[in-house]
Design an enzyme around this catalytic site. Structure first.
Site, mmCIF file in Angstrom:
data_model
loop_
_atom_site.group_PDB
_atom_site.id
_atom_site.type_symbol
_atom_site.label_atom_id
_atom_site.label_comp_id
_atom_site.label_asym_id
_atom_site.label_seq_id
_atom_site.Cartn_x
_atom_site.Cartn_y
_atom_site.Cartn_z
ATOM 1 N N GLU A 123 6.117 1.093 5.791
ATOM 2 C CA GLU A 123 5.884 0.576 7.152
ATOM 3 C C GLU A 123 5.159 1.590 8.031
ATOM 4 O O GLU A 123 4.389 1.226 8.910
ATOM 5 C CB GLU A 123 7.217 0.177 7.803
ATOM 6 N N GLU A 174 13.670 -3.973 0.977
ATOM 7 C CA GLU A 174 14.874 -4.226 1.785
ATOM 8 C C GLU A 174 15.626 -5.452 1.275
ATOM 9 O O GLU A 174 16.857 -5.458 1.205
ATOM 10 C CB GLU A 174 14.465 -4.393 3.255
ATOM 11 N N ALA A 220 7.281 -7.782 4.395
ATOM 12 C CA ALA A 220 7.130 -8.833 5.396
ATOM 13 C C ALA A 220 5.650 -9.197 5.442
ATOM 14 O O ALA A 220 4.794 -8.385 5.080
ATOM 15 C CB ALA A 220 7.600 -8.316 6.753
HETATM 16 N N1 CAA Z 1 1.674 -9.359 3.815
HETATM 17 C C1 CAA Z 1 0.678 -10.276 3.720
HETATM 18 N N2 CAA Z 1 -0.177 -10.332 2.680
HETATM 19 C C2 CAA Z 1 -0.021 -9.442 1.696
HETATM 20 C C3 CAA Z 1 0.981 -8.460 1.725
HETATM 21 C C4 CAA Z 1 1.867 -8.449 2.834
HETATM 22 N N3 CAA Z 1 2.899 -7.598 2.948
HETATM 23 N N4 CAA Z 1 0.877 -7.700 0.619
HETATM 24 C C5 CAA Z 1 -0.154 -8.203 -0.082
HETATM 25 N N5 CAA Z 1 -0.693 -9.248 0.567
HETATM 26 C C6 CAA Z 1 -1.834 -10.063 0.151
HETATM 27 C C7 CAA Z 1 -3.140 -9.308 0.331
HETATM 28 O O1 CAA Z 1 -3.590 -9.378 1.668
HETATM 29 C C8 CAA Z 1 -4.016 -10.045 -0.642
HETATM 30 O O2 CAA Z 1 -4.418 -11.259 -0.064
HETATM 31 P P1 CAA Z 1 -6.017 -11.664 -0.054
HETATM 32 O O3 CAA Z 1 -6.317 -11.839 -1.525
HETATM 33 O O4 CAA Z 1 -6.021 -12.940 0.712
HETATM 34 O O5 CAA Z 1 -6.741 -10.540 0.544
HETATM 35 C C9 CAA Z 1 -3.074 -10.398 -1.772
HETATM 36 O O6 CAA Z 1 -1.746 -10.324 -1.222
HETATM 37 C C10 CAA Z 1 -3.161 -9.423 -2.937
HETATM 38 O O7 CAA Z 1 -2.955 -8.124 -2.429
HETATM 39 P P2 CAA Z 1 -3.969 -6.890 -2.710
HETATM 40 O O8 CAA Z 1 -5.346 -7.398 -2.933
HETATM 41 O O9 CAA Z 1 -3.773 -5.884 -1.641
HETATM 42 O O10 CAA Z 1 -3.374 -6.397 -4.119
HETATM 43 P P3 CAA Z 1 -3.462 -4.919 -4.717
HETATM 44 O O11 CAA Z 1 -2.985 -5.012 -6.113
HETATM 45 O O12 CAA Z 1 -4.800 -4.315 -4.462
HETATM 46 O O13 CAA Z 1 -2.402 -4.048 -3.849
HETATM 47 C C11 CAA Z 1 -0.261 -3.639 -2.783
HETATM 48 C C12 CAA Z 1 -1.035 -4.344 -3.934
HETATM 49 C C13 CAA Z 1 -0.304 -2.120 -2.969
HETATM 50 C C14 CAA Z 1 1.159 -4.129 -2.813
HETATM 51 C C15 CAA Z 1 -0.951 -4.006 -1.419
HETATM 52 O O14 CAA Z 1 -1.107 -5.413 -1.364
HETATM 53 C C16 CAA Z 1 -0.176 -3.572 -0.214
HETATM 54 O O15 CAA Z 1 -0.191 -2.408 0.138
HETATM 55 N N6 CAA Z 1 0.516 -4.539 0.450
HETATM 56 C C17 CAA Z 1 1.225 -4.257 1.676
HETATM 57 C C18 CAA Z 1 2.511 -3.495 1.424
HETATM 58 C C19 CAA Z 1 3.196 -3.181 2.734
HETATM 59 O O16 CAA Z 1 2.682 -2.451 3.557
HETATM 60 N N7 CAA Z 1 4.415 -3.729 2.916
HETATM 61 C C20 CAA Z 1 5.195 -3.498 4.119
HETATM 62 C C21 CAA Z 1 4.995 -4.648 5.063
HETATM 63 S S1 CAA Z 1 5.729 -4.319 6.646
HETATM 64 C C22 CAA Z 1 7.365 -4.761 6.470
HETATM 65 O O17 CAA Z 1 7.825 -5.152 5.411
HETATM 66 C C23 CAA Z 1 8.170 -4.622 7.755
HETATM 67 C C24 CAA Z 1 9.633 -4.780 7.616
HETATM 68 O O18 CAA Z 1 10.339 -3.898 7.142
HETATM 69 C C25 CAA Z 1 10.289 -5.966 8.140
#
Ligand code: CAA
Length: 258
Positions: free
Chosen positions: A132, A112, A65
């Site tokens: 999460e 999911e 998300a």
């Molecule tokens: N939401 C919004 N933006 C996201 C995102 C997310 N879930 N995941 C990645 N992005 C964005 C980053 O902020 C970044 O944007 P900027 O360049 O503007 O900073 C861009 O995508 C590239 O991401 P990274 O620079 O972080 O890329 P990376 O290769 O270094 O890392 C990753 C990749 C490990 C996937 C890392 O991006 C990450 O950990 N993302 C979040 C994963 C996460 O926690 N997902 C769960 C979300 S909560 C959820 O889903 C709740 C639910 O069940 C409903």
């Protein structure tokens, strides 16, 4: 129909859908959710389409998300809008078959979403996770339940409590994905599988999907009654008559979808 965050292509009777928010690793913001609801409704209504493949990019199926969109939301915002649960219900109401073709990250809502598919074909680069907890929350689109049903308590609990990612090979061994293929072949393999499904009698495909899903919803005794009834009802279909006649006459069947 036009969409802002997904690309849609029809290949014969198969719809290929590509999540297209590369700048955010296909994070699921409200626009992606709205596009997918409209897309799946249109797919179900389109009598020319019989299977669908949903994929992302090489780097990410979807990284969850959209955290930036969620960051300033309160509990009241989430409770009153029921955004994710309403969305999940609508995607899971899709009656026709669809496959998730996953390469790279499938995290949080991305994992999911993949698990809402009828099955997952994974590239060898795929990484699944429910991180999460690292954001101070818990899965909100069914992950705690679907992951546990798919891979069992021990692994699901470990993943939810540590946020660790599971690679493609482990995901296949654990039963989360149907098959692992080379990343370069992912979309072709998924399309081939989808074409095979699209060539099946469409009503029987819907019935098969409904019955397998019932295994997660109903007690065994009730699910077996439903199986018997659907099996019997299909005997009234034109496709049952055609399928059996074609077998006996040693010729390909021509399906009517009724
Ligand atoms: N939401 C919004 N933006 C996201 C995102 C997310 N879930 N995941 C990645 N992005 C964005 C980053 O902020 C970044 O944007 P900027 O360049 O503007 O900073 C861009 O995508 C590239 O991401 P990274 O620079 O972080 O890329 P990376 O290769 O270094 O890392 C990753 C990749 C490990 C996937 C890392 O991006 C990450 O950990 N993302 C979040 C994963 C996460 O926690 N997902 C769960 C979300 S909560 C959820 O889903 C709740 C639910 O069940 C409903």
């Amino acid at each position: 129909m036009s969409y802002e965050t997904i690309l849609v292509e029809q290949r014969g009777a198969v719809t290929l859908v590509t999540l297209n928010r590369p700048q955010a690793l296909n994070a699921l913001n409200s626009q992606v959710l709205a596009d997918l609801i409209a897309l799946f409704a249109a797919y179900d209504a389109d009598e020319s389409q019989h299977c669908l493949v949903l994929t992302g990019s090489e780097k990410a199926f979807a990284a969850g998300a959209d955290i930036k969109e969620m960051a300033d939301k309160s509990a009241a915002d989430m409770y009153l809008r029921e955004l994710y649960s309403e969305w999940t219900t609508r995607i899971c109401a899709t009656r026709k078959p669809w496959i998730a073709a996953v390469a790279g990250f499938a995290l949080g809502g991305g994992c999911e979403l993949a698990m809402m598919a009828d099955f997952i074909i994974a590239a060898d680069t795929a990484k699944f996770g429910q991180p999460e907890i690292t954001l101070g929350v818990a899965p909100g689109m069914g992950g705690s339940q679907r992951l546990t049903r798919a891979i069992g308590k021990a692994k699901a609990m470990e993943m939810c409590l540590t946020g660790r990612m599971m690679g493609a090979q482990e995901a296949e061994q654990a039963g989360l994905v149907a098959r692992v293929v080379a990343a370069a072949d992912l979309v072709d393999e998924a399309l081939k599988t989808a074409q095979k499904i699209a060539a099946m009698p469409p009503m029987a495909a819907i019935a098969n999907k409904e019955l397998v899903n019932l295994a997660f919803e109903a007690p065994l005794s009730q699910a077996l009654v439903s199986e018997r009834r659907l099996f019997q009802i299909l005997f009234s279909s034109e496709d049952k008559a055609e399928g059996m006649a074609a077998f006996i006459e040693k010729r390909p069947a021509i399906w009517k979808g009724r």
